[in-house]
Design a protein around this motif. Sequence first.
Motif, PDB file in Angstrom:
ATOM      1  N   ILE A  54       0.844  -1.204   0.000  1.00 24.22           N
ATOM      2  CA  ILE A  54       0.000   0.000   0.000  1.00 24.22           C
ATOM      3  C   ILE A  54       0.876   1.250   0.000  1.00 24.22           C
ATOM      4  CG2 ILE A  54      -1.678   1.325   1.348  1.00 24.22           C
ATOM      5  CD1 ILE A  54      -2.909  -1.385   2.192  1.00 24.22           C
ATOM      6  N   VAL A  55       1.969   1.230   0.751  1.00 23.17           N
ATOM      7  CA  VAL A  55       2.891   2.371   0.774  1.00 23.17           C
ATOM      8  C   VAL A  55       3.411   2.638  -0.634  1.00 23.17           C
ATOM      9  CG1 VAL A  55       5.199   3.109   1.526  1.00 23.17           C
ATOM     10  CG2 VAL A  55       3.581   2.187   3.174  1.00 23.17           C
ATOM     11  N   GLN A  56       3.802   1.588  -1.334  1.00 27.43           N
ATOM     12  CA  GLN A  56       4.301   1.760  -2.702  1.00 27.43           C
ATOM     13  C   GLN A  56       3.221   2.341  -3.612  1.00 27.43           C
ATOM     14  OE1 GLN A  56       5.913  -2.086  -3.847  1.00 27.43           O
ATOM     15  NE2 GLN A  56       7.963  -1.198  -3.678  1.00 27.43           N
ATOM     16  N   GLU A  57       2.004   1.870  -3.462  1.00 26.70           N
ATOM     17  CA  GLU A  57       0.916   2.367  -4.296  1.00 26.70           C
ATOM     18  C   GLU A  57       0.584   3.824  -3.976  1.00 26.70           C
ATOM     19  OE1 GLU A  57      -2.400  -0.356  -4.420  1.00 26.70           O
ATOM     20  OE2 GLU A  57      -1.003  -2.044  -4.321  1.00 26.70           O
ATOM     21  N   ILE A  58       0.657   4.194  -2.702  1.00 26.45           N
ATOM     22  CA  ILE A  58       0.429   5.598  -2.319  1.00 26.45           C
ATOM     23  C   ILE A  58       1.515   6.476  -2.934  1.00 26.45           C
ATOM     24  CG2 ILE A  58       0.487   7.220  -0.373  1.00 26.45           C
ATOM     25  CD1 ILE A  58      -0.923   5.032   1.301  1.00 26.45           C
ATOM     26  N   ASP A  59       2.761   6.010  -2.871  1.00 23.95           N
ATOM     27  CA  ASP A  59       3.859   6.768  -3.468  1.00 23.95           C
ATOM     28  C   ASP A  59       3.678   6.910  -4.975  1.00 23.95           C
ATOM     29  OD1 ASP A  59       5.020   7.135  -0.984  1.00 23.95           O
ATOM     30  OD2 ASP A  59       6.461   5.487  -1.227  1.00 23.95           O
ATOM     31  N   ALA A  60       3.235   5.849  -5.635  1.00 25.15           N
ATOM     32  CA  ALA A  60       3.001   5.907  -7.084  1.00 25.15           C
ATOM     33  C   ALA A  60       1.874   6.887  -7.406  1.00 25.15           C
ATOM     34  CB  ALA A  60       2.674   4.513  -7.618  1.00 25.15           C
ATOM     35  N   ALA A  61       0.821   6.892  -6.600  1.00 24.05           N
ATOM     36  CA  ALA A  61      -0.293   7.828  -6.815  1.00 24.05           C
ATOM     37  C   ALA A  61       0.190   9.262  -6.629  1.00 24.05           C
ATOM     38  CB  ALA A  61      -1.439   7.509  -5.855  1.00 24.05           C
ATOM     39  N   ARG A  62       1.032   9.477  -5.648  1.00 26.76           N
ATOM     40  CA  ARG A  62       1.579  10.813  -5.402  1.00 26.76           C
ATOM     41  C   ARG A  62       2.460  11.262  -6.576  1.00 26.76           C
ATOM     42  NH1 ARG A  62       1.029  13.434  -1.016  1.00 26.76           N
ATOM     43  NH2 ARG A  62       0.521  11.854   0.480  1.00 26.76           N
ATOM     44  N   GLN A  63       3.238  10.351  -7.116  1.00 24.10           N
ATOM     45  CA  GLN A  63       4.082  10.666  -8.273  1.00 24.10           C
ATOM     46  C   GLN A  63       3.236  10.990  -9.502  1.00 24.10           C
ATOM     47  OE1 GLN A  63       6.707   7.314  -8.658  1.00 24.10           O
ATOM     48  NE2 GLN A  63       7.952   7.923  -6.897  1.00 24.10           N
ATOM     49  N   ARG A  64       2.134  10.276  -9.692  1.00 24.30           N
ATOM     50  CA  ARG A  64       1.232  10.581 -10.822  1.00 24.30           C
ATOM     51  C   ARG A  64       0.711  12.005 -10.719  1.00 24.30           C
ATOM     52  NH1 ARG A  64      -0.668   5.393  -9.929  1.00 24.30           N
ATOM     53  NH2 ARG A  64      -2.444   6.174  -8.738  1.00 24.30           N
ATOM     54  N   ILE A  65       0.329  12.402  -9.509  1.00 25.47           N
ATOM     55  CA  ILE A  65      -0.189  13.762  -9.308  1.00 25.47           C
ATOM     56  C   ILE A  65       0.909  14.784  -9.578  1.00 25.47           C
ATOM     57  CG2 ILE A  65      -0.967  15.377  -7.527  1.00 25.47           C
ATOM     58  CD1 ILE A  65      -2.853  13.286  -6.602  1.00 25.47           C
ATOM     59  N   GLU A  66       2.119  14.512  -9.118  1.00 25.13           N
ATOM     60  CA  GLU A  66       3.230  15.436  -9.363  1.00 25.13           C
ATOM     61  C   GLU A  66       3.514  15.569 -10.857  1.00 25.13           C
ATOM     62  OE1 GLU A  66       6.568  14.152  -7.007  1.00 25.13           O
ATOM     63  OE2 GLU A  66       5.428  14.372  -5.144  1.00 25.13           O
ATOM     64  N   ARG A  67       3.457  14.441 -11.594  1.00 24.88           N
ATOM     65  CA  ARG A  67       3.673  14.506 -13.045  1.00 24.88           C
ATOM     66  C   ARG A  67       2.572  15.309 -13.727  1.00 24.88           C
ATOM     67  NH1 ARG A  67       5.022   9.046 -12.448  1.00 24.88           N
ATOM     68  NH2 ARG A  67       2.981   8.435 -13.237  1.00 24.88           N
ATOM     69  N   ARG A  68       1.338  15.130 -13.287  1.00 20.72           N
ATOM     70  CA  ARG A  68       0.228  15.884 -13.878  1.00 20.72           C
ATOM     71  C   ARG A  68       0.381  17.375 -13.612  1.00 20.72           C
ATOM     72  NH1 ARG A  68      -5.495  13.369 -12.612  1.00 20.72           N
ATOM     73  NH2 ARG A  68      -6.068  15.005 -14.069  1.00 20.72           N
ATOM     74  N   ARG A  69       0.753  17.727 -12.394  1.00 14.13           N
ATOM     75  CA  ARG A  69       0.939  19.142 -12.059  1.00 14.13           C
ATOM     76  C   ARG A  69       2.093  19.747 -12.856  1.00 14.13           C
ATOM     77  NH1 ARG A  69      -0.043  18.412  -5.697  1.00 14.13           N
ATOM     78  NH2 ARG A  69      -2.304  18.629  -5.761  1.00 14.13           N
TER      79      ARG A  69
END
Length: 92
Positions: A54-69
């Motif tokens: 879950i930690v890895q998936e949360i980090d991946a979701a956070r990275q997706r948001i950073e890439r979108r921004r």
Amino acid sequence: MGPLIELPMTSTPSDLRTRLDGLTPNDRQRFRRRLGGVDRIPDPERRQKVLAAIVQEIDAARQRIERRRAAVPRKLAYPAELPITDRRRELL
């Protein structure tokens, strides 16, 4: 999925819930459901593996948001050859 991350033994679902701020509403809801189910896993080793995933998936979701921004242009550029460019300020 990549290799699992070692978590401190004190990591709990409630600790991880604090990391959900800033994620999309869909991701927050999905992770809240998953974290709610972790307490029902009786085997501590399995529970820790699920938390690490879950930690890895949360980090991946956070990275997706950073890439979108990062992909959002800071300032819109209007080509001078467009006829509407002269009236841009009136329209905005």
